[in-house]
Design an enzyme around this catalytic site. Structure first.
Site, short mmCIF file in Angstrom:
data_model
loop_
_atom_site.label_atom_id
_atom_site.label_comp_id
_atom_site.label_asym_id
_atom_site.label_seq_id
_atom_site.Cartn_x
_atom_site.Cartn_y
_atom_site.Cartn_z
N ASP A 1 0.88 -1.38 -0.17
CA ASP A 1 -0.12 0.00 0.18
C ASP A 1 1.01 1.20 0.17
OD1 ASP A 1 -2.31 1.40 -0.48
OD2 ASP A 1 -2.63 1.46 1.93
N CYS B 1 -23.07 -19.09 1.44
CA CYS B 1 -22.76 -18.21 2.77
C CYS B 1 -22.76 -16.68 2.29
CB CYS B 1 -21.24 -18.30 3.25
SG CYS B 1 -21.18 -17.41 4.63
N CYS C 1 -23.09 -6.95 8.56
CA CYS C 1 -22.44 -5.63 8.49
C CYS C 1 -23.31 -4.60 9.16
CB CYS C 1 -22.29 -5.16 6.87
SG CYS C 1 -21.63 -3.63 7.01
N CYS D 1 -12.89 -1.94 11.53
CA CYS D 1 -14.29 -2.68 11.95
C CYS D 1 -13.73 -4.01 11.48
CB CYS D 1 -15.36 -2.00 11.32
SG CYS D 1 -16.71 -3.13 11.46
N CYS E 1 -17.26 -7.96 9.50
CA CYS E 1 -17.58 -8.77 8.06
C CYS E 1 -16.62 -10.05 8.16
CB CYS E 1 -17.36 -7.92 6.77
SG CYS E 1 -15.84 -7.36 6.39
C1 B12 Z 1 -9.18 1.76 0.10
C2 B12 Z 1 -8.91 0.60 0.99
C3 B12 Z 1 -9.79 0.51 2.06
C4 B12 Z 1 -11.11 1.08 2.04
C5 B12 Z 1 -12.04 0.43 0.88
C6 B12 Z 1 -12.18 -0.91 1.02
C7 B12 Z 1 -12.75 -1.67 -0.14
N1 B12 Z 1 -13.23 -2.84 0.04
O1 B12 Z 1 -12.92 -1.19 -1.30
C8 B12 Z 1 -11.51 1.01 3.38
C9 B12 Z 1 -11.15 2.20 4.15
C10 B12 Z 1 -13.13 0.84 3.84
C11 B12 Z 1 -10.92 -0.20 3.73
C12 B12 Z 1 -11.30 -1.11 4.81
C13 B12 Z 1 -10.49 -2.28 5.29
N2 B12 Z 1 -9.09 -2.57 4.80
CO1 B12 Z 1 -8.44 -1.52 3.29
N3 B12 Z 1 -7.49 -1.13 1.80
C14 B12 Z 1 -7.75 -0.10 0.87
C15 B12 Z 1 -6.69 -0.12 0.03
C16 B12 Z 1 -5.67 1.01 0.42
C17 B12 Z 1 -7.12 0.07 -1.73
C18 B12 Z 1 -8.30 -0.70 -1.87
C19 B12 Z 1 -8.87 -0.54 -3.05
O2 B12 Z 1 -8.39 -0.23 -4.28
N4 B12 Z 1 -10.34 -0.58 -3.14
C20 B12 Z 1 -11.20 -0.54 -4.27
C21 B12 Z 1 -11.95 -1.92 -4.48
C22 B12 Z 1 -12.90 -1.61 -5.52
O3 B12 Z 1 -10.77 -2.50 -4.70
P1 B12 Z 1 -10.48 -3.88 -3.88
O4 B12 Z 1 -10.95 -3.81 -2.37
O5 B12 Z 1 -9.19 -4.27 -3.83
O6 B12 Z 1 -11.36 -5.04 -4.58
C23 B12 Z 1 -10.86 -5.67 -5.67
C24 B12 Z 1 -11.90 -6.95 -5.64
O7 B12 Z 1 -12.66 -6.91 -4.87
C25 B12 Z 1 -12.12 -7.40 -7.01
N5 B12 Z 1 -13.44 -7.50 -7.32
C26 B12 Z 1 -14.32 -6.33 -7.64
N6 B12 Z 1 -15.59 -6.85 -7.88
C27 B12 Z 1 -15.42 -8.33 -7.88
C28 B12 Z 1 -16.32 -9.38 -8.24
C29 B12 Z 1 -16.04 -10.55 -8.09
C30 B12 Z 1 -16.90 -11.56 -8.32
C31 B12 Z 1 -14.63 -10.90 -7.50
C32 B12 Z 1 -14.08 -12.40 -7.58
C33 B12 Z 1 -13.79 -9.79 -7.41
C34 B12 Z 1 -14.01 -8.67 -7.55
O8 B12 Z 1 -11.73 -6.11 -7.85
C35 B12 Z 1 -11.43 -5.21 -7.14
C36 B12 Z 1 -10.61 -4.20 -7.70
O9 B12 Z 1 -9.52 -4.78 -8.54
C37 B12 Z 1 -5.95 -1.51 0.10
C38 B12 Z 1 -4.36 -1.45 -0.15
C39 B12 Z 1 -4.22 -1.58 -1.66
N7 B12 Z 1 -3.52 -0.62 -2.22
O10 B12 Z 1 -4.79 -2.30 -2.58
C40 B12 Z 1 -6.08 -1.67 1.55
C41 B12 Z 1 -6.62 -3.27 1.88
C42 B12 Z 1 -7.56 -3.67 1.03
N8 B12 Z 1 -7.19 -3.20 3.00
C43 B12 Z 1 -7.11 -4.07 4.07
C44 B12 Z 1 -7.59 -4.25 5.28
C45 B12 Z 1 -6.83 -5.09 6.26
C46 B12 Z 1 -8.94 -3.57 5.46
C47 B12 Z 1 -9.73 -3.72 6.83
C48 B12 Z 1 -9.89 -5.42 7.00
C49 B12 Z 1 -9.21 -2.88 8.08
C50 B12 Z 1 -10.27 -2.93 9.14
N9 B12 Z 1 -10.28 -4.18 9.74
O11 B12 Z 1 -10.86 -1.88 9.43
C51 B12 Z 1 -10.98 -2.91 6.12
C52 B12 Z 1 -11.81 -4.27 5.33
C53 B12 Z 1 -13.04 -3.74 4.95
C54 B12 Z 1 -13.58 -4.61 3.77
N10 B12 Z 1 -14.90 -5.17 3.83
O12 B12 Z 1 -13.09 -4.34 2.84
C55 B12 Z 1 -5.86 -5.07 3.40
C56 B12 Z 1 -6.76 -6.37 3.03
C57 B12 Z 1 -5.96 -7.55 3.35
C58 B12 Z 1 -6.89 -8.81 2.77
N11 B12 Z 1 -6.83 -9.85 3.62
O13 B12 Z 1 -7.90 -8.82 2.02
C59 B12 Z 1 -5.19 -4.21 2.04
C60 B12 Z 1 -4.93 -5.13 0.94
C61 B12 Z 1 -3.89 -3.30 2.61
C62 B12 Z 1 -2.81 -4.57 2.86
N12 B12 Z 1 -1.97 -4.16 2.46
O14 B12 Z 1 -2.75 -5.32 3.56
N13 B12 Z 1 -9.67 -0.50 3.30
S1 SF4 Z 2 -16.53 -13.69 2.56
FE1 SF4 Z 2 -18.58 -13.60 3.42
S2 SF4 Z 2 -19.88 -14.80 2.29
FE2 SF4 Z 2 -17.61 -15.46 1.97
S3 SF4 Z 2 -17.46 -17.29 3.41
FE3 SF4 Z 2 -16.59 -15.32 4.44
S4 SF4 Z 2 -18.69 -14.67 5.46
FE4 SF4 Z 2 -19.34 -16.09 4.20
#
Ligand code: B12
Ligand code: SF4
Length: 282
Positions: free
Chosen positions: A128, A185, A192, A235, A238
Protein backbone atom coordinates in the site's frame (compact mmCIF):
# COMPACT_ATOMS: atom_id res chain seq x y z
CA UNK A 1 8.33 -22.74 -18.55
CA UNK A 2 11.95 -23.70 -18.20
CA UNK A 3 13.42 -25.72 -15.37
CA UNK A 4 15.48 -22.68 -14.50
CA UNK A 5 12.26 -20.62 -14.22
CA UNK A 6 10.67 -23.21 -11.94
CA UNK A 7 13.78 -23.39 -9.77
CA UNK A 8 13.86 -19.61 -9.53
CA UNK A 9 10.20 -19.48 -8.45
CA UNK A 10 10.88 -22.16 -5.83
CA UNK A 11 13.85 -20.22 -4.50
CA UNK A 12 11.83 -16.98 -4.32
CA UNK A 13 9.05 -18.74 -2.41
CA UNK A 14 11.49 -20.35 -0.01
CA UNK A 15 13.08 -16.97 0.68
CA UNK A 16 9.66 -15.38 1.32
CA UNK A 17 8.78 -18.03 3.91
CA UNK A 18 12.24 -17.76 5.45
CA UNK A 19 11.69 -14.02 5.87
CA UNK A 20 8.59 -14.78 7.93
CA UNK A 21 5.72 -14.42 5.49
CA UNK A 22 2.94 -16.94 6.00
CA UNK A 23 2.02 -17.51 2.37
CA UNK A 24 3.51 -16.69 -1.00
CA UNK A 25 2.22 -17.06 -4.55
CA UNK A 26 3.30 -15.87 -7.97
CA UNK A 27 1.07 -14.45 -10.67
CA UNK A 28 0.91 -12.31 -13.77
CA UNK A 29 1.08 -8.51 -13.63
CA UNK A 30 -2.39 -8.16 -15.10
CA UNK A 31 -5.63 -7.20 -13.36
CA UNK A 32 -8.79 -9.26 -13.44
CA UNK A 33 -11.21 -6.63 -12.13
CA UNK A 34 -9.91 -3.32 -13.37
CA UNK A 35 -13.32 -2.46 -14.83
CA UNK A 36 -14.97 -3.11 -11.43
CA UNK A 37 -12.48 -0.78 -9.82
CA UNK A 38 -13.22 1.95 -12.36
CA UNK A 39 -16.97 1.59 -11.88
CA UNK A 40 -16.46 1.73 -8.11
CA UNK A 41 -14.54 4.98 -8.43
CA UNK A 42 -16.89 6.51 -10.99
CA UNK A 43 -19.94 5.88 -8.82
CA UNK A 44 -18.39 7.67 -5.85
CA UNK A 45 -17.93 4.54 -3.71
CA UNK A 46 -14.50 5.77 -2.59
CA UNK A 47 -15.99 8.72 -0.70
CA UNK A 48 -13.30 11.22 0.26
CA UNK A 49 -10.39 8.85 -0.55
CA UNK A 50 -9.41 11.01 -3.51
CA UNK A 51 -5.95 9.47 -3.65
CA UNK A 52 -7.49 6.37 -5.24
CA UNK A 53 -8.87 8.27 -8.23
CA UNK A 54 -5.76 10.42 -8.51
CA UNK A 55 -3.67 7.28 -9.02
CA UNK A 56 -6.24 5.44 -11.13
CA UNK A 57 -3.96 4.93 -14.14
CA UNK A 58 -1.17 3.42 -12.02
CA UNK A 59 -3.59 1.15 -10.14
CA UNK A 60 -4.93 -0.16 -13.44
CA UNK A 61 -1.52 -0.88 -14.91
CA UNK A 62 1.42 -2.09 -12.76
CA UNK A 63 3.76 -1.43 -15.71
CA UNK A 64 3.30 2.29 -15.05
CA UNK A 65 5.05 1.76 -11.72
CA UNK A 66 7.61 -0.67 -13.02
CA UNK A 67 8.13 -0.54 -16.80
CA UNK A 68 8.38 -4.05 -18.20
CA UNK A 69 6.70 -5.58 -15.14
CA UNK A 70 5.74 -9.19 -15.97
CA UNK A 71 5.20 -11.01 -12.69
CA UNK A 72 3.95 -10.37 -9.19
CA UNK A 73 5.16 -12.13 -6.05
CA UNK A 74 2.31 -11.85 -3.54
CA UNK A 75 2.86 -12.50 0.16
CA UNK A 76 0.61 -12.71 3.21
CA UNK A 77 1.60 -11.77 6.77
CA UNK A 78 -0.81 -13.11 9.37
CA UNK A 79 -1.79 -10.55 12.05
CA UNK A 80 -4.22 -12.66 14.07
CA UNK A 81 -3.44 -12.73 17.81
CA UNK A 82 -4.54 -14.89 20.68
CA UNK A 83 -3.92 -12.48 23.51
CA UNK A 84 -6.07 -9.44 22.76
CA UNK A 85 -7.53 -8.12 25.97
CA UNK A 86 -10.56 -5.94 26.60
CA UNK A 87 -8.42 -2.82 26.28
CA UNK A 88 -8.35 -3.37 22.51
CA UNK A 89 -12.12 -3.41 22.21
CA UNK A 90 -13.17 -1.12 19.37
CA UNK A 91 -9.82 -1.29 17.58
CA UNK A 92 -9.72 -3.50 14.50
CA UNK A 93 -7.24 -6.37 14.75
CA UNK A 94 -5.01 -5.11 11.98
CA UNK A 95 -4.33 -1.91 14.00
CA UNK A 96 -3.48 -3.56 17.33
CA UNK A 97 0.20 -3.84 16.45
CA UNK A 98 2.75 -1.44 15.02
CA UNK A 99 1.84 0.24 11.72
CA UNK A 100 1.83 -2.64 9.25
CA UNK A 101 3.52 -0.58 6.57
CA UNK A 102 6.58 -0.34 8.84
CA UNK A 103 6.44 -4.01 9.77
CA UNK A 104 6.13 -5.23 6.17
CA UNK A 105 8.46 -2.78 4.43
CA UNK A 106 11.87 -4.19 5.52
CA UNK A 107 10.73 -7.77 4.86
CA UNK A 108 9.38 -6.87 1.43
CA UNK A 109 12.49 -4.92 0.56
CA UNK A 110 14.59 -7.96 1.45
CA UNK A 111 12.38 -10.10 -0.80
CA UNK A 112 12.55 -7.52 -3.59
CA UNK A 113 16.35 -7.49 -3.43
CA UNK A 114 16.44 -11.27 -3.49
CA UNK A 115 14.15 -11.47 -6.54
CA UNK A 116 16.18 -8.84 -8.38
CA UNK A 117 19.50 -10.53 -7.68
CA UNK A 118 18.31 -14.10 -8.32
CA UNK A 119 16.49 -13.25 -11.54
CA UNK A 120 18.75 -10.47 -12.79
CA UNK A 121 15.62 -8.37 -12.98
CA UNK A 122 14.23 -5.06 -11.81
CA UNK A 123 11.72 -5.24 -8.98
CA UNK A 124 9.60 -2.98 -6.84
CA UNK A 125 7.95 -3.64 -3.48
CA UNK A 126 4.48 -2.47 -2.48
CA UNK A 127 2.50 -2.70 0.72
CA UNK A 128 0.00 0.00 0.00
CA UNK A 129 2.98 2.30 -0.47
CA UNK A 130 2.57 2.38 -4.24
CA UNK A 131 -0.60 2.72 -6.25
CA UNK A 132 -1.36 -0.96 -6.75
CA UNK A 133 -4.62 -2.93 -6.58
CA UNK A 134 -3.21 -5.40 -4.12
CA UNK A 135 -6.15 -7.74 -3.60
CA UNK A 136 -6.78 -8.16 -7.31
CA UNK A 137 -3.16 -8.98 -8.14
CA UNK A 138 -2.79 -11.21 -5.06
CA UNK A 139 -5.95 -13.11 -6.04
CA UNK A 140 -4.65 -13.54 -9.60
CA UNK A 141 -1.44 -14.96 -8.12
CA UNK A 142 -3.39 -17.55 -6.13
CA UNK A 143 -2.71 -16.17 -2.64
CA UNK A 144 -6.41 -16.60 -1.91
CA UNK A 145 -9.82 -15.67 -3.26
CA UNK A 146 -11.74 -12.40 -2.93
CA UNK A 147 -14.59 -13.15 -0.52
CA UNK A 148 -18.05 -11.63 -0.71
CA UNK A 149 -16.83 -9.22 2.01
CA UNK A 150 -14.13 -8.14 -0.51
CA UNK A 151 -11.32 -9.39 1.72
CA UNK A 152 -8.77 -11.80 0.35
CA UNK A 153 -9.20 -15.17 2.07
CA UNK A 154 -6.50 -17.85 2.03
CA UNK A 155 -7.42 -21.49 2.67
CA UNK A 156 -6.29 -22.47 6.17
CA UNK A 157 -5.29 -18.90 7.02
CA UNK A 158 -8.54 -16.94 6.82
CA UNK A 159 -8.41 -13.23 6.02
CA UNK A 160 -6.57 -11.68 8.97
CA UNK A 161 -3.41 -11.03 7.01
CA UNK A 162 -1.69 -8.14 5.30
CA UNK A 163 -0.87 -8.32 1.62
CA UNK A 164 2.49 -7.31 0.22
CA UNK A 165 3.60 -7.43 -3.40
CA UNK A 166 6.89 -7.49 -5.27
CA UNK A 167 6.45 -6.41 -8.88
CA UNK A 168 9.23 -7.71 -11.07
CA UNK A 169 10.33 -7.69 -14.70
CA UNK A 170 11.28 -11.38 -14.29
CA UNK A 171 9.04 -13.85 -16.09
CA UNK A 172 8.21 -16.25 -13.25
CA UNK A 173 5.93 -19.29 -13.66
CA UNK A 174 2.47 -18.42 -12.28
CA UNK A 175 0.56 -20.40 -9.65
CA UNK A 176 -3.06 -21.42 -10.08
CA UNK A 177 -5.75 -19.06 -8.81
CA UNK A 178 -7.70 -20.28 -5.76
CA UNK A 179 -11.38 -20.88 -6.59
CA UNK A 180 -14.05 -18.87 -4.75
CA UNK A 181 -15.12 -20.89 -1.68
CA UNK A 182 -17.83 -18.58 -0.31
CA UNK A 183 -20.53 -20.80 -1.76
CA UNK A 184 -24.03 -19.89 -0.59
CA UNK A 185 -22.80 -18.19 2.61
CA UNK A 186 -23.83 -14.56 3.12
CA UNK A 187 -22.82 -14.16 6.79
CA UNK A 188 -20.71 -11.04 6.17
CA UNK A 189 -23.30 -9.32 4.02
CA UNK A 190 -25.98 -9.97 6.66
CA UNK A 191 -23.87 -8.94 9.66
CA UNK A 192 -22.49 -5.62 8.43
CA UNK A 193 -23.77 -3.06 10.98
CA UNK A 194 -24.02 -0.22 8.48
CA UNK A 195 -25.33 -2.15 5.46
CA UNK A 196 -22.19 -1.18 3.53
CA UNK A 197 -22.39 -4.08 1.06
CA UNK A 198 -24.44 -3.39 -2.04
CA UNK A 199 -24.13 -7.06 -2.81
CA UNK A 200 -21.44 -9.74 -2.89
CA UNK A 201 -17.94 -8.34 -3.68
CA UNK A 202 -19.30 -4.78 -3.72
CA UNK A 203 -18.57 -2.48 -0.78
CA UNK A 204 -19.74 1.11 -0.64
CA UNK A 205 -16.83 2.49 1.36
CA UNK A 206 -18.87 5.57 2.30
CA UNK A 207 -21.01 3.34 4.53
CA UNK A 208 -18.18 1.14 5.87
CA UNK A 209 -17.36 1.64 9.57
CA UNK A 210 -13.65 1.20 8.79
CA UNK A 211 -13.82 4.09 6.35
CA UNK A 212 -15.94 6.25 8.65
CA UNK A 213 -13.62 5.81 11.64
CA UNK A 214 -10.30 6.10 9.79
CA UNK A 215 -10.41 7.60 6.35
CA UNK A 216 -13.45 9.84 6.17
CA UNK A 217 -12.89 13.59 6.22
CA UNK A 218 -15.75 15.72 7.55
CA UNK A 219 -18.57 15.14 10.00
CA UNK A 220 -19.94 11.60 10.27
CA UNK A 221 -23.62 11.63 9.23
CA UNK A 222 -26.07 10.92 12.09
CA UNK A 223 -27.38 7.74 10.45
CA UNK A 224 -24.00 6.04 11.11
CA UNK A 225 -23.60 6.89 14.79
CA UNK A 226 -25.61 3.87 15.98
CA UNK A 227 -24.08 1.39 13.46
CA UNK A 228 -20.56 2.50 14.44
CA UNK A 229 -21.43 1.50 18.01
CA UNK A 230 -18.27 0.67 19.98
CA UNK A 231 -15.92 0.75 17.00
CA UNK A 232 -13.23 3.39 17.45
CA UNK A 233 -10.75 2.54 14.73
CA UNK A 234 -11.59 0.23 11.84
CA UNK A 235 -14.12 -2.60 11.95
CA UNK A 236 -13.82 -6.39 11.85
CA UNK A 237 -17.45 -7.50 11.76
CA UNK A 238 -17.40 -8.86 8.20
CA UNK A 239 -14.31 -10.90 9.09
CA UNK A 240 -15.42 -12.00 12.57
CA UNK A 241 -18.50 -13.74 11.18
CA UNK A 242 -16.65 -15.38 8.31
CA UNK A 243 -16.44 -19.17 8.79
CA UNK A 244 -12.98 -19.15 7.22
CA UNK A 245 -11.71 -17.14 10.21
CA UNK A 246 -13.22 -19.46 12.82
CA UNK A 247 -10.10 -21.61 12.99
CA UNK A 248 -7.62 -19.06 11.73
CA UNK A 249 -4.22 -19.74 13.28
CA UNK A 250 -2.56 -17.00 15.33
CA UNK A 251 0.40 -15.25 13.76
CA UNK A 252 3.67 -17.17 14.06
CA UNK A 253 5.29 -13.96 15.21
CA UNK A 254 2.93 -11.37 16.65
CA UNK A 255 3.28 -7.95 15.05
CA UNK A 256 4.91 -5.90 17.85
CA UNK A 257 2.69 -3.52 19.78
CA UNK A 258 3.39 0.09 18.98
CA UNK A 259 2.54 1.25 22.52
CA UNK A 260 1.00 -0.49 25.54
CA UNK A 261 -2.39 1.10 24.97
CA UNK A 262 -4.14 2.14 21.78
CA UNK A 263 -5.16 5.57 23.05
CA UNK A 264 -1.71 7.13 22.89
CA UNK A 265 -0.47 5.26 19.85
CA UNK A 266 -0.25 6.17 16.19
CA UNK A 267 -3.46 4.22 15.74
CA UNK A 268 -5.40 6.18 18.33
CA UNK A 269 -9.03 6.71 17.45
CA UNK A 270 -10.57 9.95 16.26
CA UNK A 271 -13.06 11.67 18.59
CA UNK A 272 -16.46 10.02 18.24
CA UNK A 273 -18.79 11.85 15.86
CA UNK A 274 -16.05 13.93 14.33
CA UNK A 275 -13.90 13.61 11.27
CA UNK A 276 -11.20 10.97 11.42
CA UNK A 277 -7.77 12.51 11.14
CA UNK A 278 -6.47 9.53 9.14
CA UNK A 279 -3.24 9.17 11.13
CA UNK A 280 -2.63 5.92 9.41
CA UNK A 281 -4.00 4.61 6.14
CA UNK A 282 -5.65 1.20 5.91
C1 B12 B 1 -9.10 1.86 0.09
C2 B12 B 1 -8.88 0.70 1.04
C3 B12 B 1 -9.85 0.46 2.00
C4 B12 B 1 -11.21 1.15 1.97
C5 B12 B 1 -12.11 0.50 0.91
C6 B12 B 1 -12.13 -1.04 1.01
C7 B12 B 1 -12.73 -1.73 -0.19
N1 B12 B 1 -13.28 -2.91 0.01
O1 B12 B 1 -12.71 -1.21 -1.27
C8 B12 B 1 -11.69 0.97 3.43
C9 B12 B 1 -11.25 2.18 4.24
C10 B12 B 1 -13.19 0.77 3.63
C11 B12 B 1 -10.87 -0.26 3.83
C12 B12 B 1 -11.24 -1.12 4.85
C13 B12 B 1 -10.50 -2.25 5.21
N2 B12 B 1 -9.27 -2.58 4.76
CO1 B12 B 1 -8.41 -1.72 3.32
N3 B12 B 1 -7.43 -1.03 1.79
C14 B12 B 1 -7.72 -0.12 0.94
C15 B12 B 1 -6.63 -0.05 -0.14
C16 B12 B 1 -5.72 1.14 0.21
C17 B12 B 1 -7.17 0.08 -1.57
C18 B12 B 1 -8.31 -0.91 -1.87
C19 B12 B 1 -9.05 -0.54 -3.12
O2 B12 B 1 -8.45 -0.21 -4.12
N4 B12 B 1 -10.41 -0.59 -3.05
C20 B12 B 1 -11.24 -0.42 -4.19
C21 B12 B 1 -11.93 -1.75 -4.44
C22 B12 B 1 -12.88 -1.70 -5.65
O3 B12 B 1 -10.88 -2.62 -4.71
P1 B12 B 1 -10.58 -3.93 -3.85
O4 B12 B 1 -11.17 -3.87 -2.50
O5 B12 B 1 -9.13 -4.19 -3.94
O6 B12 B 1 -11.46 -4.92 -4.69
C23 B12 B 1 -11.00 -5.70 -5.75
C24 B12 B 1 -11.70 -7.03 -5.65
O7 B12 B 1 -12.79 -6.93 -4.76
C25 B12 B 1 -12.10 -7.30 -7.07
N5 B12 B 1 -13.51 -7.43 -7.35
C26 B12 B 1 -14.33 -6.46 -7.61
N6 B12 B 1 -15.51 -6.94 -7.96
C27 B12 B 1 -15.42 -8.28 -7.95
C28 B12 B 1 -16.36 -9.25 -8.24
C29 B12 B 1 -15.98 -10.57 -8.11
C30 B12 B 1 -16.98 -11.61 -8.46
C31 B12 B 1 -14.66 -10.89 -7.67
C32 B12 B 1 -14.25 -12.30 -7.50
C33 B12 B 1 -13.73 -9.88 -7.37
C34 B12 B 1 -14.14 -8.59 -7.53
O8 B12 B 1 -11.69 -6.24 -7.87
C35 B12 B 1 -11.49 -5.10 -7.07
C36 B12 B 1 -10.62 -4.17 -7.82
O9 B12 B 1 -9.53 -4.85 -8.41
C37 B12 B 1 -5.92 -1.43 0.04
C38 B12 B 1 -4.42 -1.48 -0.27
C39 B12 B 1 -4.18 -1.49 -1.77
N7 B12 B 1 -3.29 -0.66 -2.22
O10 B12 B 1 -4.81 -2.24 -2.51
C40 B12 B 1 -6.20 -1.76 1.53
C41 B12 B 1 -6.48 -3.22 1.87
C42 B12 B 1 -7.45 -3.77 0.85
N8 B12 B 1 -7.19 -3.15 3.21
C43 B12 B 1 -6.90 -4.06 4.00
C44 B12 B 1 -7.52 -4.22 5.26
C45 B12 B 1 -6.82 -5.13 6.27
C46 B12 B 1 -8.73 -3.58 5.55
C47 B12 B 1 -9.67 -3.85 6.74
C48 B12 B 1 -9.81 -5.32 7.10
C49 B12 B 1 -9.19 -3.02 7.97
C50 B12 B 1 -10.17 -3.00 9.14
N9 B12 B 1 -10.29 -4.07 9.91
O11 B12 B 1 -10.81 -2.00 9.40
C51 B12 B 1 -11.01 -3.25 6.20
C52 B12 B 1 -11.83 -4.31 5.44
C53 B12 B 1 -13.12 -3.74 4.91
C54 B12 B 1 -13.57 -4.49 3.66
N10 B12 B 1 -14.57 -5.33 3.79
O12 B12 B 1 -12.97 -4.28 2.60
C55 B12 B 1 -5.91 -5.06 3.41
C56 B12 B 1 -6.71 -6.30 2.95
C57 B12 B 1 -6.08 -7.63 3.35
C58 B12 B 1 -6.95 -8.78 2.87
N11 B12 B 1 -6.72 -9.94 3.45
O13 B12 B 1 -7.81 -8.64 2.02
C59 B12 B 1 -5.29 -4.21 2.20
C60 B12 B 1 -4.91 -5.04 0.98
C61 B12 B 1 -4.04 -3.51 2.77
C62 B12 B 1 -2.85 -4.48 2.88
N12 B12 B 1 -1.77 -4.21 2.15
O14 B12 B 1 -2.88 -5.46 3.59
N13 B12 B 1 -9.78 -0.41 3.02
S1 SF4 C 1 -16.46 -13.75 2.89
FE1 SF4 C 1 -18.60 -13.57 3.57
S2 SF4 C 1 -19.75 -14.94 2.18
FE2 SF4 C 1 -17.57 -15.51 1.98
S3 SF4 C 1 -17.35 -17.23 3.46
FE3 SF4 C 1 -16.75 -15.30 4.54
S4 SF4 C 1 -18.66 -14.61 5.60
FE4 SF4 C 1 -19.26 -16.17 4.05
Amino acid sequence: MTLAGLALAQAVKARALELGFDRVAIGPATLSHGADFERWLDTGRAGTMEYLAETRAERLDPARLLPGCRSVVAVALNYAREDDGAEWRGVARYARGADYHNVMRPLLHALRDYVSAAAGAQSRASVDTSAVLERDLAAAAGLGWVGKNTNLIAPGLGSYFFIGLVLTTADLPPDDAVPDRCGTCTACLDACPSAAFEGPYALDARRCVAYLTIEHRGPIPDEFHAPIGDWLFGCDVCQEVCPWNRHAPPARQAVPRSTPAPCSSATSPPPRGSAGSARTRI
